[in-house]
Scaffold this motif. Structure first.
Motif, PDB file in Angstrom:
ATOM      1  N   ILE A 135       1.227  -1.447  -0.374  1.00  0.00           N
ATOM      2  CA  ILE A 135       0.248  -0.389  -0.330  1.00  0.00           C
ATOM      3  C   ILE A 135       0.813   1.327  -0.085  1.00  0.00           C
ATOM      4  CG2 ILE A 135      -1.261   1.056   1.933  1.00  0.00           C
ATOM      5  CD1 ILE A 135      -2.525  -1.333   2.622  1.00  0.00           C
ATOM      6  N   TYR A 136       1.687   1.155   1.004  1.00  0.00           N
ATOM      7  CA  TYR A 136       3.084   2.389   0.821  1.00  0.00           C
ATOM      8  C   TYR A 136       3.638   3.139  -0.250  1.00  0.00           C
ATOM      9  CZ  TYR A 136       6.389   5.335   2.832  1.00  0.00           C
ATOM     10  OH  TYR A 136       7.037   6.404   3.282  1.00  0.00           O
ATOM     11  N   ILE A 155      -6.643  -3.250   7.785  1.00  0.00           N
ATOM     12  CA  ILE A 155      -6.910  -3.094   9.288  1.00  0.00           C
ATOM     13  C   ILE A 155      -7.256  -3.815  10.251  1.00  0.00           C
ATOM     14  CG2 ILE A 155      -8.432  -1.360  10.767  1.00  0.00           C
ATOM     15  CD1 ILE A 155      -7.941   0.730   8.857  1.00  0.00           C
ATOM     16  N   ASN A 156      -8.671  -4.980   9.613  1.00  0.00           N
ATOM     17  CA  ASN A 156      -9.806  -5.584  10.364  1.00  0.00           C
ATOM     18  C   ASN A 156      -8.361  -6.816  10.643  1.00  0.00           C
ATOM     19  OD1 ASN A 156     -11.839  -4.182   9.682  1.00  0.00           O
ATOM     20  ND2 ASN A 156     -12.175  -4.992   8.252  1.00  0.00           N
ATOM     21  N   LEU A 157      -7.306  -7.680   9.900  1.00  0.00           N
ATOM     22  CA  LEU A 157      -6.194  -8.512  10.307  1.00  0.00           C
ATOM     23  C   LEU A 157      -4.932  -7.943  11.847  1.00  0.00           C
ATOM     24  CD1 LEU A 157      -6.044  -9.778   7.260  1.00  0.00           C
ATOM     25  CD2 LEU A 157      -7.507 -10.991   9.091  1.00  0.00           C
ATOM     26  N   LYS A 177      -9.559   5.405  13.388  1.00  0.00           N
ATOM     27  CA  LYS A 177      -8.606   6.328  13.968  1.00  0.00           C
ATOM     28  C   LYS A 177      -7.373   5.778  13.143  1.00  0.00           C
ATOM     29  CE  LYS A 177     -10.372   7.933  17.911  1.00  0.00           C
ATOM     30  NZ  LYS A 177      -9.570   9.200  19.033  1.00  0.00           N
ATOM     31  N   LEU A 178      -7.373   4.323  13.090  1.00  0.00           N
ATOM     32  CA  LEU A 178      -6.416   3.976  12.853  1.00  0.00           C
ATOM     33  C   LEU A 178      -6.000   3.466  11.073  1.00  0.00           C
ATOM     34  CD1 LEU A 178      -3.148   2.118  12.799  1.00  0.00           C
ATOM     35  CD2 LEU A 178      -5.272   0.310  12.680  1.00  0.00           C
ATOM     36  N   ILE A 182      -2.406   5.126   8.995  1.00  0.00           N
ATOM     37  CA  ILE A 182      -2.384   4.562   7.735  1.00  0.00           C
ATOM     38  C   ILE A 182      -2.063   5.422   7.078  1.00  0.00           C
ATOM     39  CG2 ILE A 182      -2.578   3.107   6.243  1.00  0.00           C
ATOM     40  CD1 ILE A 182      -3.060   1.777   8.392  1.00  0.00           C
ATOM     41  N   LYS A 183      -3.744   6.319   6.447  1.00  0.00           N
ATOM     42  CA  LYS A 183      -3.939   7.098   5.407  1.00  0.00           C
ATOM     43  C   LYS A 183      -2.764   8.699   5.351  1.00  0.00           C
ATOM     44  CE  LYS A 183      -7.209  10.304   5.282  1.00  0.00           C
ATOM     45  NZ  LYS A 183      -8.431  10.915   5.781  1.00  0.00           N
ATOM     46  N   ILE A 184      -2.370   9.461   6.846  1.00  0.00           N
ATOM     47  CA  ILE A 184      -2.104   9.981   6.891  1.00  0.00           C
ATOM     48  C   ILE A 184       0.047   9.398   6.789  1.00  0.00           C
ATOM     49  CG2 ILE A 184      -0.199  11.328   8.421  1.00  0.00           C
ATOM     50  CD1 ILE A 184      -3.292  12.244   9.577  1.00  0.00           C
TER      51      ILE A 184
END
Length: 191
Positions: A135-136, A155-157, A177-178, A182-184
């Motif tokens: 993703i990054y 995130i679910n995992l 919040k996570l 992660i978006k940031i």
């Protein structure tokens, strides 16, 4: 030839420096030949004469005087400031055989730092390192971030306890919040 992105301001500085070196006779004294360089600016890329850069590097490797080191460092102006810092560390601590080895080592250091940064972040929340790294590297905009629902799945995992402990809220609230964090983390990439 080495090809690199270069803004017009940096290009103009390098062009003047190169022309001054030619006119002052510095290059003629140090090198057997003058390196012809196309001094026209191209916004998309700028080609630097590899032989010139390699000669500076080889001269420094043969004779590690402060003067030769300074000339070599000035030749690194084409690199970003962060890459210049890495290059200086490498030049000071390693026995690199040529200029291309230096560029290769810079890229290895950057890749290692990136992996470390992503690994630390993944461990903080119990995320899958490989999926977070994908993703990054892939996400260049908010639209790319959750392509195929991959961020939500990641995130679910995640480690529920780590998320709850970090945000001090129930997991279902921590996931939101996570997601935002992660978006940031991904979209504001700075090594």
């Amino acid at each position: 030839m080495i090809v690199s992105n270069l803004d017009e301001n940096t290009y103009e500085i390098l062009k003047v420096r190169y022309q001054d070196s030619i006119q002052s006779g510095v290059l003629k004294d140090e090198f057997k030949e003058h390196y012809e360089t196309d001094l026209s600016f191209n916004e998309n890329r700028f080609e630097i004469n590899y032989d010139y850069m390699q000669d500076l590097f080889a001269k420094f490797k043969r004779d590690k005087t402060a003067e030769n080191k300074e000339k070599l460092i000035k030749s690194l102006a084409i690199l970003s400031e962060a890459d210049q810092e890495i290059a200086l560390d490498i030049i000071n601590s390693n026995d690199i055989s040529d200029y291309m080895d230096l560029i290769s080592e810079i890229n290895k250091v950057k890749a290692s730092r990136l992996d470390e940064k992503i690994k630390d972040y993944a461990e903080l929340f119990g995320l899958d390192f490989i999926k977070l790294k994908e993703i990054y590297i892939d996400a260049k905009s908010e639209i790319d971030l959750n392509k195929g629902n991959r961020l939500v799945d990641l995130i679910n995992l995640s480690d529920k306890k780590k998320v709850q402990d970090y945000y001090k809220v129930p997991f279902w609230q921590g996931k939101t919040k996570l997601y935002d964090d992660i978006k940031i983390f991904v979209l504001n990439q700075n090594i």
